[in-house]
Design a protein around this motif. Structure first.
Motif, PDB file in Angstrom:
ATOM      1  N   ASN A   1     -30.866  17.247  45.395  1.00 27.85           N
ATOM      2  CA  ASN A   1     -29.499  16.960  44.970  1.00 27.85           C
ATOM      3  C   ASN A   1     -29.488  16.238  43.628  1.00 27.85           C
ATOM      4  O   ASN A   1     -30.432  15.540  43.261  1.00 27.85           O
ATOM      5  N   VAL A   2     -28.389  16.425  42.895  1.00 26.47           N
ATOM      6  CA  VAL A   2     -28.220  15.791  41.595  1.00 26.47           C
ATOM      7  C   VAL A   2     -27.150  14.717  41.720  1.00 26.47           C
ATOM      8  O   VAL A   2     -26.036  14.986  42.172  1.00 26.47           O
ATOM      9  N   GLU A   3     -27.481  13.485  41.342  1.00 31.25           N
ATOM     10  CA  GLU A   3     -26.553  12.369  41.421  1.00 31.25           C
ATOM     11  C   GLU A   3     -26.005  12.058  40.028  1.00 31.25           C
ATOM     12  O   GLU A   3     -26.736  12.061  39.050  1.00 31.25           O
ATOM     13  N   GLU A   4     -24.704  11.801  39.983  1.00 30.52           N
ATOM     14  CA  GLU A   4     -24.061  11.473  38.709  1.00 30.52           C
ATOM     15  C   GLU A   4     -23.114  10.304  38.924  1.00 30.52           C
ATOM     16  O   GLU A   4     -22.358  10.265  39.896  1.00 30.52           O
ATOM     17  N   TYR A   5     -23.164   9.335  38.015  1.00 28.36           N
ATOM     18  CA  TYR A   5     -22.312   8.156  38.076  1.00 28.36           C
ATOM     19  C   TYR A   5     -21.473   8.091  36.803  1.00 28.36           C
ATOM     20  O   TYR A   5     -21.968   8.381  35.712  1.00 28.36           O
ATOM     21  N   TYR A   6     -20.218   7.709  36.941  1.00 27.54           N
ATOM     22  CA  TYR A   6     -19.333   7.745  35.782  1.00 27.54           C
ATOM     23  C   TYR A   6     -18.361   6.570  35.798  1.00 27.54           C
ATOM     24  O   TYR A   6     -18.087   5.968  36.838  1.00 27.54           O
TER      25      TYR A   6
ATOM     26  N   TYR B   1      -8.506   1.976  34.297  1.00 29.31           N
ATOM     27  CA  TYR B   1      -9.943   2.169  34.424  1.00 29.31           C
ATOM     28  C   TYR B   1     -10.243   3.086  35.608  1.00 29.31           C
ATOM     29  O   TYR B   1      -9.396   3.306  36.481  1.00 29.31           O
ATOM     30  N   GLU B   2     -11.478   3.593  35.631  1.00 26.37           N
ATOM     31  CA  GLU B   2     -11.925   4.490  36.691  1.00 26.37           C
ATOM     32  C   GLU B   2     -13.439   4.404  36.791  1.00 26.37           C
ATOM     33  O   GLU B   2     -14.143   4.246  35.797  1.00 26.37           O
ATOM     34  N   LEU B   3     -13.944   4.493  38.017  1.00 26.82           N
ATOM     35  CA  LEU B   3     -15.383   4.562  38.234  1.00 26.82           C
ATOM     36  C   LEU B   3     -15.640   5.333  39.519  1.00 26.82           C
ATOM     37  O   LEU B   3     -14.796   5.399  40.398  1.00 26.82           O
ATOM     38  N   GLY B   4     -16.826   5.945  39.594  1.00 22.60           N
ATOM     39  CA  GLY B   4     -17.128   6.734  40.775  1.00 22.60           C
ATOM     40  C   GLY B   4     -18.482   7.380  40.697  1.00 22.60           C
ATOM     41  O   GLY B   4     -19.279   7.145  39.781  1.00 22.60           O
ATOM     42  N   THR B   5     -18.757   8.227  41.681  1.00 21.83           N
ATOM     43  CA  THR B   5     -20.023   8.936  41.763  1.00 21.83           C
ATOM     44  C   THR B   5     -19.782  10.375  42.196  1.00 21.83           C
ATOM     45  O   THR B   5     -18.820  10.664  42.917  1.00 21.83           O
ATOM     46  N   LEU B   6     -20.642  11.268  41.733  1.00 22.74           N
ATOM     47  CA  LEU B   6     -20.531  12.702  42.007  1.00 22.74           C
ATOM     48  C   LEU B   6     -21.896  13.197  42.449  1.00 22.74           C
ATOM     49  O   LEU B   6     -22.913  12.899  41.814  1.00 22.74           O
ATOM     50  N   LEU B   7     -21.946  13.946  43.549  1.00 25.80           N
ATOM     51  CA  LEU B   7     -23.197  14.476  44.081  1.00 25.80           C
ATOM     52  C   LEU B   7     -23.145  15.994  44.074  1.00 25.80           C
ATOM     53  O   LEU B   7     -22.263  16.599  44.694  1.00 25.80           O
ATOM     54  N   HIS B   8     -24.071  16.623  43.342  1.00 29.41           N
ATOM     55  CA  HIS B   8     -24.212  18.075  43.337  1.00 29.41           C
ATOM     56  C   HIS B   8     -25.273  18.455  44.371  1.00 29.41           C
ATOM     57  O   HIS B   8     -26.418  18.007  44.276  1.00 29.41           O
TER      58      HIS B   8
ATOM     59  N   GLY C   1     -14.356   7.878  44.213  1.00 27.73           N
ATOM     60  CA  GLY C   1     -14.172   6.945  43.118  1.00 27.73           C
ATOM     61  C   GLY C   1     -12.897   6.146  43.274  1.00 27.73           C
ATOM     62  O   GLY C   1     -12.189   6.238  44.289  1.00 27.73           O
ATOM     63  N   PHE C   2     -12.623   5.352  42.258  1.00 23.40           N
ATOM     64  CA  PHE C   2     -11.447   4.493  42.238  1.00 23.40           C
ATOM     65  C   PHE C   2     -10.838   4.553  40.853  1.00 23.40           C
ATOM     66  O   PHE C   2     -11.533   4.385  39.847  1.00 23.40           O
ATOM     67  N   LYS C   3      -9.544   4.822  40.780  1.00 21.49           N
ATOM     68  CA  LYS C   3      -8.840   4.936  39.506  1.00 21.49           C
ATOM     69  C   LYS C   3      -7.567   4.108  39.580  1.00 21.49           C
ATOM     70  O   LYS C   3      -6.778   4.271  40.513  1.00 21.49           O
ATOM     71  N   GLN C   4      -7.375   3.236  38.593  1.00 20.90           N
ATOM     72  CA  GLN C   4      -6.245   2.323  38.665  1.00 20.90           C
ATOM     73  C   GLN C   4      -5.677   2.044  37.275  1.00 20.90           C
ATOM     74  O   GLN C   4      -6.393   1.571  36.386  1.00 20.90           O
TER      75      GLN C   4
ATOM     76  N   ARG D   1      -9.010   7.405  25.494  1.00 27.26           N
ATOM     77  CA  ARG D   1      -9.829   7.420  26.696  1.00 27.26           C
ATOM     78  C   ARG D   1     -11.290   7.304  26.318  1.00 27.26           C
ATOM     79  O   ARG D   1     -11.784   8.030  25.453  1.00 27.26           O
ATOM     80  N   LEU D   2     -11.991   6.401  26.978  1.00 24.25           N
ATOM     81  CA  LEU D   2     -13.412   6.185  26.754  1.00 24.25           C
ATOM     82  C   LEU D   2     -14.139   6.372  28.072  1.00 24.25           C
ATOM     83  O   LEU D   2     -13.699   5.862  29.108  1.00 24.25           O
ATOM     84  N   GLY D   3     -15.265   7.079  28.056  1.00 20.04           N
ATOM     85  CA  GLY D   3     -15.984   7.344  29.294  1.00 20.04           C
ATOM     86  C   GLY D   3     -17.483   7.327  29.084  1.00 20.04           C
ATOM     87  O   GLY D   3     -17.991   7.551  27.981  1.00 20.04           O
ATOM     88  N   ALA D   4     -18.212   7.058  30.172  1.00 19.43           N
ATOM     89  CA  ALA D   4     -19.667   7.093  30.163  1.00 19.43           C
ATOM     90  C   ALA D   4     -20.143   7.658  31.490  1.00 19.43           C
ATOM     91  O   ALA D   4     -19.521   7.427  32.538  1.00 19.43           O
ATOM     92  N   ALA D   5     -21.245   8.412  31.455  1.00 16.43           N
ATOM     93  CA  ALA D   5     -21.795   9.005  32.663  1.00 16.43           C
ATOM     94  C   ALA D   5     -23.309   8.970  32.594  1.00 16.43           C
ATOM     95  O   ALA D   5     -23.913   9.048  31.518  1.00 16.43           O
ATOM     96  N   PHE D   6     -23.934   8.843  33.775  1.00 14.16           N
ATOM     97  CA  PHE D   6     -25.385   8.874  33.895  1.00 14.16           C
ATOM     98  C   PHE D   6     -25.737   9.775  35.060  1.00 14.16           C
ATOM     99  O   PHE D   6     -25.186   9.635  36.151  1.00 14.16           O
ATOM    100  N   SER D   7     -26.626  10.740  34.851  1.00 16.05           N
ATOM    101  CA  SER D   7     -27.000  11.673  35.900  1.00 16.05           C
ATOM    102  C   SER D   7     -28.509  11.712  36.066  1.00 16.05           C
ATOM    103  O   SER D   7     -29.270  11.565  35.098  1.00 16.05           O
ATOM    104  N   LEU D   8     -28.952  11.892  37.324  1.00 15.87           N
ATOM    105  CA  LEU D   8     -30.357  12.022  37.670  1.00 15.87           C
ATOM    106  C   LEU D   8     -30.583  13.423  38.199  1.00 15.87           C
ATOM    107  O   LEU D   8     -30.306  13.713  39.366  1.00 15.87           O
ATOM    108  N   ASP D   9     -31.062  14.316  37.352  1.00 17.01           N
ATOM    109  CA  ASP D   9     -31.387  15.671  37.739  1.00 17.01           C
ATOM    110  C   ASP D   9     -32.872  15.757  38.076  1.00 17.01           C
ATOM    111  O   ASP D   9     -33.652  14.904  37.640  1.00 17.01           O
ATOM    112  N   PRO D  10     -33.296  16.766  38.838  1.00 12.80           N
ATOM    113  CA  PRO D  10     -34.730  16.959  39.074  1.00 12.80           C
ATOM    114  C   PRO D  10     -35.471  17.146  37.754  1.00 12.80           C
ATOM    115  O   PRO D  10     -35.199  18.071  36.998  1.00 12.80           O
TER     116      PRO D  10
END
Length: 238
Positions: A118-123, A102-109, A91-94, A132-141
């Motif tokens: 695998n489970v993909e998560e974007y935040y 701000y910050e954005l990135g991706t996480l893979l389980h 990710g990138f945090k600045q 602090r405000l945040g949002a995340a979206f994940s695609l699980d099986p």
């Protein structure tokens, strides 16, 4: 309606403190951190790698430009080798200045020893005037999850912090709950109040969901309970 009220007496968290101290090194423009505790809480506190069992650890690398990447092994217990779980993220945090960032990135389980997908998560996250405000979206099986988080940063004004979390969950296959009814989409939410007091962290939280008592058999959200639950916890690190 509140169906659960939990009180957790003071928890002494210092037992593992000695082994949880991170090891940090600087190599040019890179900062390296190795730790037995999750090395990073992403998207302004919205997403954090799971702590797993006693056998876990991770490496986090941050560049001076704000880019970072790392991997967290949530379970390395040889007695549970079939359940090894790896969290890989980038990710990138600045910070823009003292008030905005701000910050954005991706996480893979991933599960190397299992055939599980695998489970993909974007935040993404924003910091605004101490909040602090945040949002995340994940695609699980078999499902997708959307989460919003707001940490209002009111510690200095009110003497305690306030964190709100809201989740929306959609199942690929509806779950039957009886009487011909099915549940495919549901929501849950929570509010947490944390106040330091005499060296303790006092945590009061309330959580609930959109499902009623008959539909709770289909619940698989972020909260511990499907219906209303009020929890009080006091913890102190030695």
């Amino acid at each position: 309606m509140i169906r659960h009220v939990l009180f957790i007496l003071p928890l002494l968290a210092g037992c593992a403190a000695a082994v949880n101290q991170p090891v940090e090194r600087e190599l040019g423009d890179y900062d390296l951190k190795m730790s037995y505790a999750p090395p990073r809480s992403m998207a302004q506190g919205l997403v954090q790698p799971n702590s797993g069992t006693l056998a876990h650890g991770g490496l986090d690398v941050t560049h001076s430009s704000g880019w970072y990447f790392g991997q967290w092994a949530a379970n390395l217990d040889p007695t549970e080798g079939k359940m090894i779980k790896l969290d890989s993220y980038t990710g990138f945090k600045q910070p823009l200045d003292e008030r905005f960032g701000y910050e954005l990135g991706t996480l893979l389980h991933s599960y190397p020893t299992l055939s599980q997908r695998n489970v993909e998560e974007y935040y993404a996250g924003l910091s605004v005037f101490g909040s602090r405000l945040g949002a995340a979206f994940s695609l699980d099986p078999g499902r997708s999850d959307r989460t919003l988080l707001a940490d209002l940063g009111l510690q200095d004004d009110l003497g305690f912090s306030v964190t709100l979390k809201y989740g929306n969950h959609a199942l690929d296959n509806p779950v039957g709950v009886g009487n011909g009814r099915n549940v495919r989409v549901f929501n849950d939410w929570s509010i947490n109040l944390v106040r330091p007091w005499l060296g303790f962290d006092l945590n009061l939280s309330y959580s609930d969901s959109s499902l009623n008592a008959l539909e709770c058999s289909a619940y698989s959200g972020f909260n511990r309970y499907c219906d209303g639950a009020l929890t009080f916890k006091a913890s102190r690190a030695l």
